[in-house]
Design a protein around this motif. Structure first.
Motif, short mmCIF file in Angstrom:
data_model
loop_
_atom_site.label_atom_id
_atom_site.label_comp_id
_atom_site.label_asym_id
_atom_site.label_seq_id
_atom_site.Cartn_x
_atom_site.Cartn_y
_atom_site.Cartn_z
N LEU A 66 14.04 51.16 29.30
CA LEU A 66 12.90 51.93 29.09
C LEU A 66 12.91 52.08 27.47
O LEU A 66 11.88 52.24 26.86
N LYS A 67 14.06 52.18 26.85
CA LYS A 67 14.06 52.39 25.32
C LYS A 67 13.43 51.15 24.51
O LYS A 67 12.77 51.22 23.60
N GLY A 68 13.85 50.03 25.10
CA GLY A 68 13.31 48.69 24.74
C GLY A 68 11.69 48.72 24.90
O GLY A 68 11.09 48.20 24.21
N PHE A 69 11.43 48.96 26.19
CA PHE A 69 10.02 49.06 26.39
C PHE A 69 9.11 50.14 25.27
O PHE A 69 8.03 49.81 25.04
N LEU A 70 9.67 51.06 25.09
CA LEU A 70 9.28 52.08 24.19
C LEU A 70 9.17 51.58 22.80
O LEU A 70 8.20 51.85 21.91
N ARG A 71 9.95 50.60 22.41
CA ARG A 71 9.85 49.92 21.35
C ARG A 71 9.05 48.73 21.23
O ARG A 71 8.53 48.26 19.97
N GLY A 72 8.22 48.82 22.28
CA GLY A 72 7.13 47.54 22.43
C GLY A 72 7.68 46.19 22.96
O GLY A 72 7.03 45.29 22.90
N GLU A 73 8.96 46.08 23.18
CA GLU A 73 9.49 44.84 23.87
C GLU A 73 9.15 44.85 25.44
O GLU A 73 9.04 45.71 26.03
N SER A 74 9.14 43.55 25.66
CA SER A 74 9.03 43.32 27.05
C SER A 74 10.08 42.41 27.82
O SER A 74 10.17 41.15 27.30
N PRO A 75 10.61 42.81 29.02
CA PRO A 75 11.56 41.80 29.66
C PRO A 75 10.91 40.87 30.31
O PRO A 75 11.70 40.50 31.51
N VAL A 76 9.65 40.57 30.20
CA VAL A 76 9.25 39.60 30.92
C VAL A 76 8.77 38.30 30.17
O VAL A 76 8.52 38.33 28.84
N VAL A 77 9.32 37.07 30.78
CA VAL A 77 9.36 35.89 30.14
C VAL A 77 7.93 35.21 30.75
O VAL A 77 7.87 35.14 32.19
N GLU A 78 6.99 34.47 29.92
CA GLU A 78 6.05 34.12 30.42
C GLU A 78 6.44 32.80 31.26
O GLU A 78 7.29 31.86 31.01
N GLY A 79 5.67 32.83 32.52
CA GLY A 79 5.93 31.77 33.31
C GLY A 79 7.09 31.92 34.45
O GLY A 79 7.02 31.44 35.55
N ARG A 80 7.88 32.92 34.05
CA ARG A 80 8.94 33.47 34.95
C ARG A 80 9.18 34.60 35.24
O ARG A 80 9.74 34.94 36.15
N GLY A 81 8.17 35.49 34.74
CA GLY A 81 8.10 37.00 35.02
C GLY A 81 9.28 37.87 34.58
O GLY A 81 10.29 37.45 33.66
N PHE A 82 9.50 39.08 35.25
CA PHE A 82 10.50 39.93 34.74
C PHE A 82 12.00 39.27 34.64
O PHE A 82 12.17 38.65 35.73
N GLY A 83 12.72 39.48 33.74
CA GLY A 83 14.10 39.10 33.92
C GLY A 83 14.04 37.53 33.79
O GLY A 83 15.23 37.09 34.24
N GLY A 84 12.97 36.93 33.42
CA GLY A 84 13.28 35.44 33.56
C GLY A 84 13.43 34.88 34.92
O GLY A 84 13.82 33.58 34.85
N LEU A 85 12.97 35.66 36.02
CA LEU A 85 13.49 35.03 37.27
C LEU A 85 12.50 35.18 38.33
O LEU A 85 11.91 34.48 39.08
N VAL A 86 11.79 36.27 38.30
CA VAL A 86 11.10 36.84 39.65
C VAL A 86 9.94 36.06 39.93
O VAL A 86 9.72 35.74 40.99
N MET A 87 9.16 35.35 39.03
CA MET A 87 7.96 34.47 39.59
C MET A 87 8.35 33.10 39.58
O MET A 87 7.78 32.50 40.43
N LYS A 88 9.38 32.80 38.98
CA LYS A 88 9.96 31.32 39.13
C LYS A 88 11.29 31.16 39.10
O LYS A 88 12.19 30.79 38.26
N PRO A 89 11.81 31.21 40.57
CA PRO A 89 13.34 31.28 40.67
C PRO A 89 13.84 29.68 40.55
O PRO A 89 12.94 28.75 40.45
N PRO A 90 14.87 29.39 40.34
CA PRO A 90 15.40 27.99 40.10
C PRO A 90 14.96 27.34 41.34
O PRO A 90 14.96 27.71 42.47
N VAL A 91 14.97 25.87 41.12
CA VAL A 91 14.97 25.01 42.26
C VAL A 91 16.23 24.85 42.96
O VAL A 91 16.27 24.74 44.35
N LYS A 92 17.30 24.98 42.30
CA LYS A 92 18.54 25.04 42.92
C LYS A 92 19.00 26.58 43.53
O LYS A 92 18.27 27.42 43.06
N PRO A 93 19.61 26.63 44.31
CA PRO A 93 20.05 28.15 45.08
C PRO A 93 20.90 28.98 43.92
O PRO A 93 21.46 28.64 42.92
N ILE A 94 20.63 30.07 44.20
CA ILE A 94 20.94 31.22 43.25
C ILE A 94 21.21 32.42 44.04
O ILE A 94 20.60 32.71 44.95
#
Length: 253
Positions: A66-94
């Motif tokens: 939330l501190k990063g959010f208030l600074r205007g940062e977003s933990p969302v990566v384009e094409g991959r979503g939140f955390g660089g993972l939720v919208m596009k998990p890897p092809v290989k198992p995780i």
């Protein structure tokens, strides 16, 4: 990667550790970008078979920073979503190795993974409603696919946490580890690494994609994916190894 994330590889297993213990591994921009970068590398490198996502300091992830959010940062990566993972998990198992808390975005990271090993003291929840928010990084959509709808509804509407035993009882997690979750996740990873790489990758693909296939098209769609398994050199190697009572030596093809 920076100090917010550490990535190690050993025997085909990539271990991605969220490393912000002072904030219970709350997800920030740099960590999300690092996870996305690691997952790109996982899928691109034939020597890597799967990944484990875990958190340092006894916690998996407490959600968005939330501190990063208030600074205007977003933990969302384009094409991959939140955390660089939720919208596009890897092809290989995780595999998610969960100690302590997997909450809000942390739970959404966990359920974007294919398998979950949790420590006995782990707690799970999407408490966004308690703050007038909603679990928009996949929690509201994925949970009803993975657990009974009424349980998903309870988690979303109450915001309450559940423990590892209850999570195991309805299949939200695979295994409970009495020690650190990473120990159990590594044992599970080694079981998968022992198997044929093509068979593992395509099996994951069919399980995931077939949820959205029309019933009258399922067999035809599966039949377009399976030949790459059965005609692969590894298929012959697996059969030969079985007949010769030896361990297979996989080529990944």
């Amino acid at each position: 990667m920076g100090s917010d994330l550490s990535v190690e590889t050993l025997d085909g297993i990539m271990t991605i550790s969220m490393n912000r213990p002072e904030s219970r591994n709350a997800m920030n921009k740099s960590m999300a970008e690092g996870i996305a970068e690691a997952l790109d590398r996982l899928d691109a490198d034939p020597a890597l078979r799967l990944a484990i996502l875990t958190g340092s300091g006894g916690t998996f992830c407490s959600g968005m920073d939330l501190k990063g959010f208030l600074r205007g940062e977003s933990p969302v990566v384009e094409g991959r979503g939140f955390g660089g993972l939720v919208m596009k998990p890897p092809v290989k198992p995780i595999i998610a190795a969960v100690d302590g808390y997997a909450l809000a975005g942390g739970l959404e990271l966990m359920i974007a993974c294919d398998l979950v090993v949790a420590s006995a003291d782990a707690k799970f929840g999407i408490p966004e409603a308690k703050r007038g928010l909603a679990a928009g990084a996949g929690g509201l959509m994925r949970l009803p696919d993975q657990i009974p709808t009424r349980v998903a509804m309870e988690l979303a509407l109450t915001g309450n946490f559940i423990d590892a035993e209850r999570a195991l009882s309805f299949g939200l997690i695979n295994r409970i580890e009495q020690g650190p979750a990473l120990n159990g996740a590594m044992a599970l990873a080694q079981e998968i690494v022992a198997n044929g790489p093509v068979a593992v990758r395509v099996s994951k693909q069919i399980i995931q994609e077939s949820r959205g296939w029309p019933l009258d098209e399922r067999w035809d769609r599966q039949n377009t994916l399976l030949p790459q398994v059965f005609t692969s050199p590894d298929a012959r190697e697996g059969a030969s190894a079985f007949a010769e009572k030896r361990k297979p030596v996989w080529s990944g093809s």
